[in-house]
Design a protein around this motif. Sequence first.
Motif, PDB file in Angstrom:
ATOM      1  N   SER A 263       0.302  -1.243  -0.424  1.00 32.39           N
ATOM      2  CA  SER A 263       0.139   0.027   0.037  1.00 32.39           C
ATOM      3  C   SER A 263       0.839   0.809  -0.207  1.00 32.39           C
ATOM      4  CB  SER A 263      -1.294  -0.141   1.278  1.00 32.39           C
ATOM      5  OG  SER A 263      -1.959  -1.125   1.017  1.00 32.39           O
ATOM      6  N   SER A 264       0.118   1.857  -0.944  1.00 32.92           N
ATOM      7  CA  SER A 264       1.002   3.527  -0.747  1.00 32.92           C
ATOM      8  C   SER A 264      -0.033   4.598  -0.929  1.00 32.92           C
ATOM      9  CB  SER A 264       2.119   4.057  -2.133  1.00 32.92           C
ATOM     10  OG  SER A 264       2.379   4.487  -1.790  1.00 32.92           O
ATOM     11  N   ALA A 265       0.066   5.772  -0.861  1.00 26.96           N
ATOM     12  CA  ALA A 265      -0.550   6.710  -1.057  1.00 26.96           C
ATOM     13  C   ALA A 265      -0.856   6.711  -2.547  1.00 26.96           C
ATOM     14  CB  ALA A 265      -0.449   8.419  -1.091  1.00 26.96           C
TER      15      ALA A 265
ATOM     16  N   LEU B  39      -5.680   5.656  -1.424  1.00 29.13           N
ATOM     17  CA  LEU B  39      -4.605   5.031  -1.094  1.00 29.13           C
ATOM     18  C   LEU B  39      -4.853   3.636  -2.640  1.00 29.13           C
ATOM     19  CD1 LEU B  39      -4.561   3.287   2.459  1.00 29.13           C
ATOM     20  CD2 LEU B  39      -3.376   5.176   1.511  1.00 29.13           C
ATOM     21  N   TYR B  40      -3.390   3.376  -2.996  1.00 27.52           N
ATOM     22  CA  TYR B  40      -3.084   2.614  -3.906  1.00 27.52           C
ATOM     23  C   TYR B  40      -2.823   1.142  -3.294  1.00 27.52           C
ATOM     24  CZ  TYR B  40      -0.308   0.031  -7.250  1.00 27.52           C
ATOM     25  OH  TYR B  40      -0.417  -0.618  -8.886  1.00 27.52           O
ATOM     26  N   ASN B  41      -3.341  -0.073  -3.372  1.00 29.11           N
ATOM     27  CA  ASN B  41      -3.067  -0.840  -3.238  1.00 29.11           C
ATOM     28  C   ASN B  41      -2.914  -1.928  -4.347  1.00 29.11           C
ATOM     29  OD1 ASN B  41      -3.575  -3.899  -2.119  1.00 29.11           O
ATOM     30  ND2 ASN B  41      -3.216  -2.908   0.112  1.00 29.11           N
ATOM     31  N   LEU B  42      -1.611  -2.612  -4.070  1.00 29.30           N
ATOM     32  CA  LEU B  42      -1.085  -3.689  -5.170  1.00 29.30           C
ATOM     33  C   LEU B  42      -2.578  -4.635  -4.956  1.00 29.30           C
ATOM     34  CD1 LEU B  42       0.508  -4.804  -7.421  1.00 29.30           C
ATOM     35  CD2 LEU B  42       2.082  -5.719  -5.046  1.00 29.30           C
ATOM     36  N   ASN B  43      -3.424  -5.133  -4.559  1.00 30.28           N
ATOM     37  CA  ASN B  43      -3.660  -6.116  -4.401  1.00 30.28           C
ATOM     38  C   ASN B  43      -5.584  -6.022  -4.153  1.00 30.28           C
ATOM     39  OD1 ASN B  43      -2.093  -8.392  -3.434  1.00 30.28           O
ATOM     40  ND2 ASN B  43      -2.225  -7.417  -1.986  1.00 30.28           N
ATOM     41  N   SER B  44      -5.715  -4.980  -3.484  1.00 30.79           N
ATOM     42  CA  SER B  44      -7.007  -4.681  -3.238  1.00 30.79           C
ATOM     43  C   SER B  44      -7.071  -3.617  -4.696  1.00 30.79           C
ATOM     44  CB  SER B  44      -7.535  -4.303  -2.861  1.00 30.79           C
ATOM     45  OG  SER B  44      -6.963  -3.443  -1.437  1.00 30.79           O
ATOM     46  N   ASN B  45      -6.933  -2.417  -5.362  1.00 26.83           N
ATOM     47  CA  ASN B  45      -7.206  -1.311  -5.546  1.00 26.83           C
ATOM     48  C   ASN B  45      -5.780  -0.784  -6.810  1.00 26.83           C
ATOM     49  OD1 ASN B  45      -8.281   1.200  -6.013  1.00 26.83           O
ATOM     50  ND2 ASN B  45      -8.117   2.261  -4.766  1.00 26.83           N
ATOM     51  N   ASN B  46      -5.182  -1.473  -7.203  1.00 23.16           N
ATOM     52  CA  ASN B  46      -3.955  -1.485  -8.314  1.00 23.16           C
ATOM     53  C   ASN B  46      -4.403   0.090  -9.216  1.00 23.16           C
ATOM     54  OD1 ASN B  46      -5.214  -3.101  -9.806  1.00 23.16           O
ATOM     55  ND2 ASN B  46      -4.349  -4.512  -8.948  1.00 23.16           N
ATOM     56  N   CYS B  47      -3.798  -0.244 -10.424  1.00 17.94           N
ATOM     57  CA  CYS B  47      -3.896   0.087 -11.269  1.00 17.94           C
ATOM     58  C   CYS B  47      -6.160  -0.458 -12.686  1.00 17.94           C
ATOM     59  CB  CYS B  47      -3.407   0.584 -12.874  1.00 17.94           C
ATOM     60  SG  CYS B  47      -2.447  -1.057 -13.506  1.00 17.94           S
ATOM     61  N   SER B  48      -5.438  -1.721 -12.523  1.00 17.54           N
ATOM     62  CA  SER B  48      -6.889  -2.070 -12.743  1.00 17.54           C
ATOM     63  C   SER B  48      -8.467  -2.231 -12.078  1.00 17.54           C
ATOM     64  CB  SER B  48      -6.190  -3.379 -13.853  1.00 17.54           C
ATOM     65  OG  SER B  48      -5.421  -3.513 -14.149  1.00 17.54           O
TER      66      SER B  48
END
Length: 450
Positions: free
Chosen positions: A338-340, A380-389
């Motif tokens: 996760s990251s902003a 938040l950006y999250n690699l698993n739950s809120n990524n670019c896709s």
Amino acid sequence: MKKTLILLLPICFIACQKKIAGTSLPNPFVTQAQTFFNGVLAQKLPLNSANFRANQVRVPDWDQAKVLPLSVGSAVVVPVHFDIHLFVRTPLAPSNLLDLSLLTKLVIFRNSTGQFSYQVLTLIPDSNAIADNNVFSGIVLSEDYSGNSLTSPGRIGQPMTVSTTSPRSVVADDMVLSICTEIDGYNYAVGDAENGEAWEESTCTLYSFGGESGASSSAFTGTDYSDVGGGDSGAGTTMLIVPPTSHIASVAAYFNCFTNVGGSDHTYTVTLAVDQPVPGTRDAWTVTSGGPTGSTQASNVINAGHTFLILTESYGSTTITRNIGFYPSTAVRPSSPSSAGEFSDDENHEYNISGSYTVNNAEFYEMLNFITSANDGTYLYNLNSNNCSTFAINTLAQAGINLPRTVGSWPGGSGNNPGDLGQDIRTGNIPNMVVNTNPSATHSNVGQCN
């Protein structure tokens, strides 16, 4: 059932070796060891057909041979490089891919009678060893060069002792290992996935004991394993998504010249642009000699692809176009996902499949407002739950466009991804979507909005 995944991919070899100090014995010792081992190879003994690794082209790198003081005496340690590279993923370090060319060592030493003996050691590190290259802990495979086990696969940890991982049973005069650990994977060439081949090694049926002439089952100590393989335990790599190179400071300003006008004289479209890691497949990631700029750091061998949006308004002779993609503001990886979030002007980002919709002005502005509201520094950006896709799918949902939300997986995580999303576009017959399987290389922004 625990599994270890190996991927076979023809990529450029990336060396990541730590030099281990050894004794300064004369070169003739290495020469004698090489002569001995050439004699072993000259026997042309049959390879273990169930051992996928042993059936690949591999070469001992004698130029990198070192003489180390081990518990069995002075030993020549030679890296074994595979012609086509094998990557291992183990449950002991699930977020990392490990290059077997950096983990496989030929160890030659004199036995108690003064005769040369050898073992091929494959030292697969756990997360502790990856963090500390000086001390090895993880899985140890001891084999002859034909791929037969010399000892039961072991687990090195704290304290540094080998623990038997499974019961062994006697069959005739040979020992046969019964263990519920599998090594499976997929062999494919980057960009040529259709010609791939699925394969599997199973230690439930693979390992017989005895070994070929010259191979030795002499036990090594934990310190030996650290000296032989600890310096290469850092060979792991992981999926890494980095901040964009074309950061958009103010999304509101970036969208400023769009106009919210009803009626038939204004046309609004949104294009879902997807850069699949392996075009035409659902692969959520692949290994490449250098990731594309943007969503994957160029020095990282993992390419995760990318998804972004192209928003267009047309009226009369005027066209306004904006490319936008969602990224983390600091680098994320499976162990720290996760990251902003922040946004990027993706007009220079490549893609290989797209789907477009024509929408009305109200639907278009629902999407614009959703994107703009996420540009507040806390979203938040999250690699698993809120990524670019995921973000692109959620954006189109604001206009009443419901896309498939297929979940794929990668080392250490899972979620929506460009591989699955791109393939859903290619094969899903999604209502009202105009699919383009050969998109233009140029999709520049048009109009001075800010």
